[in-house]
Design a protein around this motif. Structure first.
Motif, PDB file in Angstrom:
ATOM      1  N   ALA A  67       0.832  -1.207   0.000  1.00 20.16           N
ATOM      2  CA  ALA A  67       0.000   0.000   0.000  1.00 20.16           C
ATOM      3  C   ALA A  67       0.866   1.256   0.000  1.00 20.16           C
ATOM      4  O   ALA A  67       0.522   2.266  -0.624  1.00 20.16           O
ATOM      5  N   VAL A  68       1.997   1.198   0.675  1.00 22.34           N
ATOM      6  CA  VAL A  68       2.937   2.333   0.675  1.00 22.34           C
ATOM      7  C   VAL A  68       3.343   2.649  -0.761  1.00 22.34           C
ATOM      8  O   VAL A  68       3.342   3.805  -1.191  1.00 22.34           O
ATOM      9  N   THR A  69       3.685   1.619  -1.508  1.00 18.85           N
ATOM     10  CA  THR A  69       4.131   1.813  -2.890  1.00 18.85           C
ATOM     11  C   THR A  69       3.049   2.462  -3.741  1.00 18.85           C
ATOM     12  O   THR A  69       3.304   3.412  -4.481  1.00 18.85           O
ATOM     13  N   LEU A  70       1.840   1.958  -3.632  1.00 19.47           N
ATOM     14  CA  LEU A  70       0.758   2.469  -4.482  1.00 19.47           C
ATOM     15  C   LEU A  70       0.137   3.749  -3.925  1.00 19.47           C
ATOM     16  O   LEU A  70      -0.810   4.272  -4.513  1.00 19.47           O
ATOM     17  N   GLY A  71       0.649   4.234  -2.814  1.00 19.34           N
ATOM     18  CA  GLY A  71       0.111   5.469  -2.251  1.00 19.34           C
ATOM     19  C   GLY A  71      -1.303   5.304  -1.727  1.00 19.34           C
ATOM     20  O   GLY A  71      -2.090   6.240  -1.734  1.00 19.34           O
ATOM     21  N   ILE A  72      -1.619   4.098  -1.247  1.00 19.10           N
ATOM     22  CA  ILE A  72      -2.959   3.829  -0.735  1.00 19.10           C
ATOM     23  C   ILE A  72      -2.997   4.066   0.765  1.00 19.10           C
ATOM     24  O   ILE A  72      -2.123   3.609   1.498  1.00 19.10           O
TER      25      ILE A  72
ATOM     26  N   ARG B  56      10.100   7.390   3.076  1.00 15.74           N
ATOM     27  CA  ARG B  56       8.931   6.532   2.872  1.00 15.74           C
ATOM     28  C   ARG B  56       9.331   5.191   2.256  1.00 15.74           C
ATOM     29  O   ARG B  56       8.917   4.129   2.715  1.00 15.74           O
TER      30      ARG B  56
ATOM     31  N   ARG C 282      -4.645   9.819  -8.983  1.00 16.73           N
ATOM     32  CA  ARG C 282      -5.276   8.495  -8.999  1.00 16.73           C
ATOM     33  C   ARG C 282      -6.255   8.335 -10.148  1.00 16.73           C
ATOM     34  O   ARG C 282      -6.583   7.213 -10.538  1.00 16.73           O
TER      35      ARG C 282
END
Lengths: 393, 393
Positions: A37-42, B31, B334
């Motif tokens: 989720a960190v990677t996809l900015g979720i 991050r 997004r």
């Protein structure tokens, strides 16, 4: 567009925030999903029983609560756009209540129930024409002995509700052993003991749009009901059989209306593939995909439950082997890291931040390469060393 | 071994906890380092200016504080075993104070100063025999015009302290332009304007043990001083030149006593490679390593600063291209995801959770494959679409 946070659905979000995903449960599956989720900015939350749980240690969006409490679940759901799960243990009535209140659950309770109720799963798969072990309800010893009278002993007794990782499964060689299990007072079913040659697993993803994607079929090596190793792709599996298994996984996902991941555990037998268990979440059989596939199962699960186009499930290197790091004789896993990392600079070590307990899943190791025997040895060697603190004899 | 937390160095830790790593700064580098720490089971903290910073959004170990405040730094350091940095802006006297108080800083202030003081960097590299642009102190206009009298205009004026991402660098074509920059009142140096053919970057890691590892040399494509693309390996670079560049990176890391990552930005000129800038942290030129190398730069940095054996820096697929996602016309990144992910199921999208502002680094896209022109097009196409919300014309 604004640079100031605004309120949506009662939550404070940034202008560039997407949907909030909440995962019920905070074990290693949630932990690894959090990293994806960190990677996809979720914006990702977990509902954890305590702050020391594997995912709670690392996830900024940790909420402490009890997955068996309607109030805790409702409070958690109120802040999430999509709810998903790192285990199958949320009681069905609570799932129904959340869905009834308008929350989006992926997978939906109508699909999840087939992972919570093994009898319903067997009935549904049988209806769909999927090859399963012969089974029956085991309300009393007469049910079991009657069942064994046809196929012989041993038989397998299973808790209809709540089993996992070998818990809730008993191989019984005699009426006396069956009676002992029956004495626990659980709801049980009895199944034939399938004389399998090996175990395989299919992992597929399905999005609400209907898009599906199947990972290569893998072999899983179990010991005492716990997964020790995963080999991807399953060695020596005929291409036609592998493709048929992938189609089977996709068909089950479609027929049960799964959204997110579906893992199908299989017995490979002389008579063909027989379905053993289902799970609808990231699964131990897919940990190798983090480095071994173009799209990790954790990213894939997030894409599926958000109805984003699925990622390529194609294997990135010819062979992958994953070895689970199970609690052993070494009380401090990190003490072995310098040796393991020096010995094999290409091996990938994953630690879950969990306390060492014998047999507990504390991490895993993945190795990739061209030679399946070599990658298997590399992964097992590193996992064993970390677990025991010495080289395997 | 105990299952109960105990206190060590004033901190509550579990029996299986390893060292605590604290990163000063909470941008996208922190991050992505946080995600790598999750995998390795490292207790990771960030010192963030606010809860909405990129790393603060996702990292459970977020501490809010000011990196320019001695008190905030000390309080943060007290809970960490190793301190590291996602930028070069912590004032040197504060770094010295932390080191003097016994904290472990990696890289150490003695190395970090060469990223904070460009004049010291040039002097040191020149002493080491490293090929740099001709340079001089630019205290006044006479210094600049005297310098230009030898090499001609344009010249490059640089802030000796505090520049990054093209900030603090001015190409001046005339004394009038130089005078304008001098009027800012900064400490400046003047450098020759190198007529380079392209820019390259070397990324190496060095552990306190002395172990070093060099990634493949990459080409970076800059626009207005900001990195747009990274191509790995650098197309058409002679193997001998690439190896010499890797050795140069390792030698600089050793000579400056770097612990952790060192990025060396280079000009590729007809007269050979000329060193432009240094950074001692994960770097934009290494984002492709997350999927493109056996060991990501973020994992490598953690391994290096913890003095763990370094991971293999070998490239996993033949070619990788990384395109930065810079803020453009699309206010909601997004909105482009479904299109981008559907069009290319193998492209890897990374979003940093940052507010959209024109030209700001909001994420990046990596593509891997066999054809360098194709991977470059795939990465740029996805990044452009996300930034602008439409296909590039």
């Amino acid at each position: 567009m604004t640079d100031h946070p605004h309120t949506r659905l009662g939550r404070t979000v940034g202008a560039n925030s997407g949907p909030v995903v909440g995962m019920v449960g905070a074990g290693q599956l949630a932990r690894m999903t959090a990293a994806a989720a960190v990677t996809l900015g979720i914006d990702f939350r977990v509902l954890a029983a305590g702050a020391r749980e594997s995912a709670a240690q690392v996830c900024a969006g940790t909420v402490i609560g009890d997955y068996r409490s309607a109030a805790d679940l409702k409070a958690f759901a109120a802040d999430c756009d999509v709810l998903t799960f790192d285990h199958e243990h949320v009681p069905g009535p609570l799932l129904a209540e959340l869905e009834g209140a308008g929350h989006v659950l992926r997978p939906a309770p109508s699909a999840l129930r087939f992972t919570q109720d093994k009898l319903a799963m067997r009935e549904r798969l049988t209806t769909l024409g999927v090859h399963c072990p012969r089974y029956a309800i085991a309300a009393d010893l007469a049910d079991v002995t009657g069942f064994a009278a046809i196929g012989g002993w041993p038989v397998v007794l299973k808790a209809i509700y709540g089993g996992y990782d070998g818990r809730g499964v008993w191989v019984c060689a005699s009426p006396a052993e069956a009676a002992e299990v029956l004495a626990h007072g659980l709801d049980l079913m009895v199944e034939e003991h399938v004389p399998f040659e090996r175990e395989l697993a299919i992992l597929v993803a399905r999005a609400p749009s209907g898009q599906g994607a199947a990972y290569p079929v893998v072999q899983t090596v179990q010991q005492d009901g716990i997964c020790r190793e995963v080999l991807a792709p399953a060695p020596g599996l005929a291409p036609g059989t592998a493709a048929a298994a992938q189609r089977l996984g996709l068909a089950i996902a479609r027929d049960l209306g799964v959204t997110g991941l579906l893992a199908v555990e299989l017995f490979d037998t002389p008579d063909g593939l027989i379905v053993n268990e289902l799970a609808m979440r990231p699964h131990n059989c897919g940990h190798w995909t983090i480095e071994g596939s173009v799209t990790s199962q954790f990213e894939q699960h997030l894409r599926a439950i958000l109805d984003l186009p699925l990622g390529s499930p194609v294997q990135a290197r010819r062979h992958a082997a994953m070895a689970n790091l199970l609690g052993g004789e070494n009380p401090d896993l990190r003490s072995g890291l310098p040796h393991v990392l020096a010995a094999d600079p290409a091996v990938k070590v994953h630690l879950y931040g969990k306390q060492v307990r014998p047999g507990r899943k504390l991490g895993h190791v993945t190795a990739l390469g061209h030679d399946p025997a070599v990658v298997r040895k590399r992964a097992m060697r590193a996992a064993s060393y970390l677990a025991d603190g010495v080289e395997d004899p």
